[in-house]
Design a protein around this motif. Structure first.
Motif, PDB file in Angstrom:
ATOM      1  N   TYR A  52       0.841  -1.203   0.000  1.00 25.34           N
ATOM      2  CA  TYR A  52       0.000   0.000   0.000  1.00 25.34           C
ATOM      3  C   TYR A  52       0.878   1.257   0.000  1.00 25.34           C
ATOM      4  CZ  TYR A  52       1.064  -0.181   4.994  1.00 25.34           C
ATOM      5  OH  TYR A  52       1.726  -0.229   6.190  1.00 25.34           O
ATOM      6  N   ARG A  56       6.162   1.345   4.955  1.00 24.88           N
ATOM      7  CA  ARG A  56       7.597   1.315   5.280  1.00 24.88           C
ATOM      8  C   ARG A  56       7.753   0.763   6.687  1.00 24.88           C
ATOM      9  NH1 ARG A  56      10.501   5.452   3.909  1.00 24.88           N
ATOM     10  NH2 ARG A  56       8.990   6.545   2.608  1.00 24.88           N
ATOM     11  N   ASP A  58       8.816   0.463  10.668  1.00 25.75           N
ATOM     12  CA  ASP A  58       8.867   1.393  11.802  1.00 25.75           C
ATOM     13  C   ASP A  58      10.094   1.134  12.683  1.00 25.75           C
ATOM     14  OD1 ASP A  58       8.046  -0.931  13.026  1.00 25.75           O
ATOM     15  OD2 ASP A  58       6.165  -0.134  13.815  1.00 25.75           O
ATOM     16  N   THR A 192      -7.665   2.659  11.696  1.00 25.48           N
ATOM     17  CA  THR A 192      -6.670   3.718  11.939  1.00 25.48           C
ATOM     18  C   THR A 192      -5.458   3.139  12.680  1.00 25.48           C
ATOM     19  OG1 THR A 192      -7.936   4.346  13.903  1.00 25.48           O
ATOM     20  CG2 THR A 192      -8.278   5.679  11.923  1.00 25.48           C
ATOM     21  N   SER A 194      -1.528   1.035  12.178  1.00 23.86           N
ATOM     22  CA  SER A 194      -0.276   1.437  11.493  1.00 23.86           C
ATOM     23  C   SER A 194      -0.437   1.533   9.980  1.00 23.86           C
ATOM     24  CB  SER A 194       0.830   0.430  11.781  1.00 23.86           C
ATOM     25  OG  SER A 194       1.090   0.351  13.141  1.00 23.86           O
ATOM     26  N   SER A 195      -1.140   0.548   9.386  1.00 19.04           N
ATOM     27  CA  SER A 195      -1.261   0.547   7.916  1.00 19.04           C
ATOM     28  C   SER A 195      -2.057   1.769   7.456  1.00 19.04           C
ATOM     29  CB  SER A 195      -1.959  -0.726   7.438  1.00 19.04           C
ATOM     30  OG  SER A 195      -1.270  -1.864   7.885  1.00 19.04           O
ATOM     31  N   GLN A 198      -0.045   5.066   7.896  1.00 19.04           N
ATOM     32  CA  GLN A 198       0.963   5.280   6.845  1.00 19.04           C
ATOM     33  C   GLN A 198       0.328   5.634   5.508  1.00 19.04           C
ATOM     34  OE1 GLN A 198       3.380   1.684   6.819  1.00 19.04           O
ATOM     35  NE2 GLN A 198       4.892   2.683   8.112  1.00 19.04           N
ATOM     36  N   ARG A 215     -12.556   3.588  14.676  1.00 19.20           N
ATOM     37  CA  ARG A 215     -13.205   2.989  15.850  1.00 19.20           C
ATOM     38  C   ARG A 215     -12.434   3.352  17.119  1.00 19.20           C
ATOM     39  NH1 ARG A 215     -14.546  -3.338  15.836  1.00 19.20           N
ATOM     40  NH2 ARG A 215     -12.292  -3.514  16.070  1.00 19.20           N
ATOM     41  N   THR A 216     -11.091   3.271  17.031  1.00 21.77           N
ATOM     42  CA  THR A 216     -10.257   3.645  18.183  1.00 21.77           C
ATOM     43  C   THR A 216      -9.199   4.645  17.714  1.00 21.77           C
ATOM     44  OG1 THR A 216     -10.507   1.373  18.986  1.00 21.77           O
ATOM     45  CG2 THR A 216      -8.872   2.740  20.092  1.00 21.77           C
ATOM     46  N   LYS A 333      -1.551  -0.882  22.522  1.00 25.99           N
ATOM     47  CA  LYS A 333      -1.673  -1.265  21.110  1.00 25.99           C
ATOM     48  C   LYS A 333      -0.364  -0.782  20.513  1.00 25.99           C
ATOM     49  CE  LYS A 333      -6.566  -0.843  20.406  1.00 25.99           C
ATOM     50  NZ  LYS A 333      -7.533  -0.941  19.349  1.00 25.99           N
ATOM     51  N   ARG A 334       0.097  -1.419  19.445  1.00 32.65           N
ATOM     52  CA  ARG A 334       1.389  -0.980  18.936  1.00 32.65           C
ATOM     53  C   ARG A 334       1.322   0.489  18.533  1.00 32.65           C
ATOM     54  NH1 ARG A 334       5.951  -3.772  17.022  1.00 32.65           N
ATOM     55  NH2 ARG A 334       7.275  -2.568  15.627  1.00 32.65           N
ATOM     56  N   GLY A 385      -6.294  -4.747   9.487  1.00 30.36           N
ATOM     57  CA  GLY A 385      -5.325  -5.567  10.183  1.00 30.36           C
ATOM     58  C   GLY A 385      -5.364  -7.054   9.884  1.00 30.36           C
ATOM     59  N   TRP A 498      -4.437  -6.448  18.958  1.00 31.66           N
ATOM     60  CA  TRP A 498      -4.231  -7.727  18.270  1.00 31.66           C
ATOM     61  C   TRP A 498      -3.220  -8.595  19.014  1.00 31.66           C
ATOM     62  CZ3 TRP A 498       0.766  -8.322  16.844  1.00 31.66           C
ATOM     63  CH2 TRP A 498       1.498  -7.200  16.440  1.00 31.66           C
TER      64      TRP A 498
HETATM   65  P1  NAP Z   1      -4.311  -2.939  13.164  1.00 32.82           P
HETATM   66  O1  NAP Z   1      -3.268  -2.259  13.942  1.00 32.82           O
HETATM   67  O2  NAP Z   1      -4.934  -4.149  13.743  1.00 32.82           O
HETATM   68  O3  NAP Z   1      -5.420  -1.867  12.836  1.00 32.82           O
HETATM   69  C1  NAP Z   1      -6.664  -2.255  12.323  1.00 32.82           C
HETATM   70  C2  NAP Z   1      -7.601  -1.089  12.372  1.00 32.82           C
HETATM   71  O4  NAP Z   1      -8.852  -1.497  11.846  1.00 32.82           O
HETATM   72  C3  NAP Z   1      -7.843  -0.595  13.799  1.00 32.82           C
HETATM   73  O5  NAP Z   1      -7.937   0.788  13.785  1.00 32.82           O
HETATM   74  C4  NAP Z   1      -9.174  -1.255  14.133  1.00 32.82           C
HETATM   75  O6  NAP Z   1      -9.897  -0.585  15.111  1.00 32.82           O
HETATM   76  C5  NAP Z   1      -9.860  -1.165  12.789  1.00 32.82           C
HETATM   77  N1  NAP Z   1     -10.955  -2.109  12.700  1.00 32.82           N
HETATM   78  C6  NAP Z   1     -10.892  -3.461  12.727  1.00 32.82           C
HETATM   79  N2  NAP Z   1     -12.113  -3.978  12.650  1.00 32.82           N
HETATM   80  C7  NAP Z   1     -12.975  -2.939  12.566  1.00 32.82           C
HETATM   81  C8  NAP Z   1     -14.376  -2.830  12.476  1.00 32.82           C
HETATM   82  N3  NAP Z   1     -15.161  -3.911  12.461  1.00 32.82           N
HETATM   83  N4  NAP Z   1     -14.927  -1.597  12.407  1.00 32.82           N
HETATM   84  C9  NAP Z   1     -14.157  -0.512  12.421  1.00 32.82           C
HETATM   85  N5  NAP Z   1     -12.819  -0.536  12.530  1.00 32.82           N
HETATM   86  C10 NAP Z   1     -12.237  -1.747  12.594  1.00 32.82           C
HETATM   87  O7  NAP Z   1      -3.776  -3.358  11.703  1.00 32.82           O
HETATM   88  P2  NAP Z   1      -2.618  -2.685  10.841  1.00 32.82           P
HETATM   89  O8  NAP Z   1      -2.755  -1.220  10.811  1.00 32.82           O
HETATM   90  O9  NAP Z   1      -2.562  -3.399   9.556  1.00 32.82           O
HETATM   91  O10 NAP Z   1      -1.327  -2.992  11.664  1.00 32.82           O
HETATM   92  C11 NAP Z   1      -1.091  -4.281  12.216  1.00 32.82           C
HETATM   93  C12 NAP Z   1       0.325  -4.357  12.685  1.00 32.82           C
HETATM   94  O11 NAP Z   1       1.174  -4.554  11.571  1.00 32.82           O
HETATM   95  C13 NAP Z   1       0.856  -3.123  13.355  1.00 32.82           C
HETATM   96  O12 NAP Z   1       0.462  -2.997  14.683  1.00 32.82           O
HETATM   97  C14 NAP Z   1       2.340  -3.292  13.178  1.00 32.82           C
HETATM   98  O13 NAP Z   1       2.878  -4.181  14.108  1.00 32.82           O
HETATM   99  C15 NAP Z   1       2.390  -3.909  11.796  1.00 32.82           C
HETATM  100  N6  NAP Z   1       2.560  -2.847  10.811  1.00 32.82           N
HETATM  101  C16 NAP Z   1       3.722  -2.171  10.868  1.00 32.82           C
HETATM  102  C17 NAP Z   1       3.923  -1.146  10.024  1.00 32.82           C
HETATM  103  C18 NAP Z   1       5.217  -0.436  10.107  1.00 32.82           C
HETATM  104  O14 NAP Z   1       6.243  -1.025  10.202  1.00 32.82           O
HETATM  105  N7  NAP Z   1       5.238   0.823  10.113  1.00 32.82           N
HETATM  106  C19 NAP Z   1       2.958  -0.760   9.118  1.00 32.82           C
HETATM  107  C20 NAP Z   1       1.779  -1.469   9.071  1.00 32.82           C
HETATM  108  C21 NAP Z   1       1.590  -2.520   9.944  1.00 32.82           C
HETATM  109  P3  NAP Z   1      -9.700  -0.984  16.661  1.00 32.82           P
HETATM  110  O15 NAP Z   1      -8.387  -0.411  17.057  1.00 32.82           O
HETATM  111  O16 NAP Z   1     -10.870  -0.380  17.337  1.00 32.82           O
HETATM  112  O17 NAP Z   1      -9.708  -2.486  16.724  1.00 32.82           O
END
Ligand code: NAP
Length: 538
Positions: A52, A56, A58, A192, A194-195, A198, A215-216, A333-334, A385, A498
């Motif tokens: 996406y 990048r 973190d 909202t 990390s993905s 970014q 949501r959060t 949360k991360r 996520g 998560w």
């Molecule tokens: P995530 O942190 O799990 O975020 C998912 C988002 O979707 C959250 O805001 C969540 O809200 C929302 N969501 C999920 N179900 C929903 C629903 N039914 N209705 C409304 N909102 C909903 O996923 P991610 O952003 O892909 O990141 C996952 C992990 O991957 C990160 O924590 C990190 O470890 C890694 N990552 C790293 C980088 C990096 O290196 N910079 C970049 C991307 C990902 P809630 O918070 O309320 O559940």
């Protein structure tokens, strides 16, 4: 190794990301015949799929790389402080070529099942083409090593009406390789984390209108990304081994030295000064600004309030700013690391919809309905996520001794010894599995530590004429209890993260990663030194 039944391979590895590729390299070094199966059409794992805009790392690039080969780490040049996805993928591809790994990697092949056969002592691994079109095949091996990743099984919530949407939908973790043109389109982003943090600034630049469903609210620290400082690169490369050793003593690497001082032991002015310094430095090091931020709620609250102050100062519209203010424990949360995330909400074409109180009700043919209102859009991005840490394993039909499904054994949450092994599943290893530090460490060194441990273990078996290793149930129980006890001493269990499986409806709520990388490494070394204490060898 004695008592060996004929097998297609000595070891089968599932996944060709950072973990699977290095595992293959080590297996070859032991003279073992190995095959890696990878669902993607290319190597790279996480970095193959997550394309996406804005993706990048973190963790700083000088730390987010392999250290097993001194020449490799000297010759590779990272262009930025935080490497973009494309550059990390190029690096992984370079490693695959440099060590001639590709000839034992079978791409576009999804592992659907892995069954242990008690009679032969072999794993039988079933594969099919990634799109399910080709015939299933079976391959046998003495060892089965899951290098399936912690954040690889995507999570799209089961919104009513999802199938009815007439526009395009994408998940950030399965972004189309050809890219996506959002020019002139109305786009929704759900999530909202990390993905989203970014990608949202990039979507906002391209889309005509961008609607973010939150949501959060999230805590995000500026990355302050920049071209890699050549002086820093020279310094690190002059003693890369020393740099790595310093990094190994910390959770997130050498550039994130924790401050042991307690937040509540210093004045408000001093706290402000320290937070400001960390905010200016950028990145995940913010969470180690004081020694008690993840242990003491009052201390944590001071950090949370600092970030909320920053959000209020960046976002012009006080109502929007208010909606963006996170209130949960900072860091449980991360933490996100961003470039211009909060500022993006100052744009006229960006709209924030708070779905914390009134959740998304449905996806309609024309958009997203929440709080009784339909938001019309042409495309939806699911930044929702992953089914983290256990999801990729759960999507494979894994059965151990006596045909017992892993899904049954883990029905109430994952049970492992050291996150590497699970009782009743002989000769099965998981790289960075639940119960190991994995996502709470720098992933690449954590992967190397696991791969080295597994490779050394296989060498030990070979040297002693042994062919079987299995975690003992009592060692596993003790490890699971210890992992939980360590987590309970922190604030980590206090969010719907998560890490806890709380983002996937119905998933057992268990804190999965082990907190404390250096302690964990010492424990693994001790277990090996004591002849693989806690394992049955045969
Ligand atoms: P995530 O942190 O799990 O975020 C998912 C988002 O979707 C959250 O805001 C969540 O809200 C929302 N969501 C999920 N179900 C929903 C629903 N039914 N209705 C409304 N909102 C909903 O996923 P991610 O952003 O892909 O990141 C996952 C992990 O991957 C990160 O924590 C990190 O470890 C890694 N990552 C790293 C980088 C990096 O290196 N910079 C970049 C991307 C990902 P809630 O918070 O309320 O559940």
């Amino acid at each position: 190794m004695s008592g060996r039944a004929p097998a297609d391979f000595d070891a089968i590895v599932v996944g060709a990301g950072f973990a699977g590729l290095y595992m293959l390299h080590r297996l070859r070094g032991l003279g073992l015949r190995a095959r890696v199966f990878e669902a993607g059409d290319g190597v790279g794992g996480t970095w193959y799929w997550n394309r996406y805009p804005g993706a990048r790392c973190d963790i700083e690039s000088l730390e987010y790389s392999y250290q097993f080969d001194a020449e490799l780490q000297q010759e590779w040049h990272w262009s930025e402080r935080y490497a973009p996805q494309a550059e990390i993928l190029r690096y992984i591809e370079h490693v695959a070529d440099r060590f001639d790994l590709r000839r034992d990697v079978q791409l576009s092949t999804r592992v659907t099942a892995a069954h242990f056969d008690d009679a032969s002592g072999l794993w039988s691994v079933e594969t099919g083409s990634a799109d399910g079109s080709a015939e299933r095949e079976r391959h046998t091996a003495r060892f089965c090593i899951m290098a399936t990743g912690c954040l690889s099984a995507t999570n799209v919530p089961d919104f009513p009406g999802l199938e009815s949407f007439r526009g395009d939908t994408w998940h950030t973790g399965r972004w189309p390789h050809e890219g996506v043109d959002l020019e002139g389109r109305r786009v929704a982003v759900i999530g909202t984390g990390s993905s989203a943090v970014q990608s949202i600034p990039f979507f906002a630049e391209q889309a005509e209108q961008l609607t973010v469903f939150q949501r959060t609210p999230t805590y995000s620290i500026p990355a302050h990304n920049a071209p890699l400082d050549p002086e820093l690169e020279r310094e690190v490369k002059a003693d890369y081994a020393g740099f790595r050793a310093r990094a190994a003593a910390l959770a997130f690497g050498a550039n994130f030295p924790p401050n042991e001082t307690l937040a509540l032991d210093v004045s408000a002015e001093e706290r402000e000064r320290v937070y400001e310094t960390r905010w200016e430095a950028g990145g995940l090091g913010f969470v180690t600004a004081f020694g008690d931020l993840l242990r003491d709620r009052g201390a944590n609250e001071t950090a949370g309030e600092f970030v909320r102050g920053k959000i209020r100062s960046i976002v012009h519209d006080p109502e929007v700013a208010e909606k963006l203010l996170p209130s949960q424990v900072l860091g449980c949360k991360r933490l996100c690391v961003d470039t211009g995330y909060y500022d993006t909400f100052n744009r006229d074409n960006v709209h924030l919809v708070d779905v914390s109180a009134s959740p998304i009700e449905a996806i309609t043919p024309r958009g997203v309905r929440a709080g009784g209102r339909e938001h019309e859009v042409d495309a939806i991005v699911f930044a929702t996520g992953f089914d983290a840490m256990t999801g990729a394993l759960a999507r494979i039909d894994i059965r151990g001794s006596g045909g017992r499904p892993l899904a049954d054994k883990w029905a109430a949450g994952p049970l492992t010894y050291l996150g590497l092994s699970t009782a009743g599943f002989p000769n099965l290893f998981v790289i960075t599995g639940p119960g190991s530090p994995s996502v709470l460490a720098n992933m690449v060194p954590a992967i190397e530590q696991h791969v080295d441990w597994i490779a050394d273990c296989l060498a030990h078996l070979g040297e002693h004429g042994l062919s079987r290793i299995e975690a003992l149930p009592e060692a596993e129980t003790a490890w699971v209890e210890h992992t939980n006890a360590v987590a309970q001493e922190t604030l980590f269990p206090f969010c719907n993260s998560w890490y806890l499986g709380a983002n996937v409806p119905g998933k057992p709520r268990v804190f999965m990663p082990y907190i404390g990388y250096p302690t964990y490494v010492a424990k693994c070394e001790e277990v090996a030194a004591k002849g693989y204490e806690g394992f049955a060898l045969g």
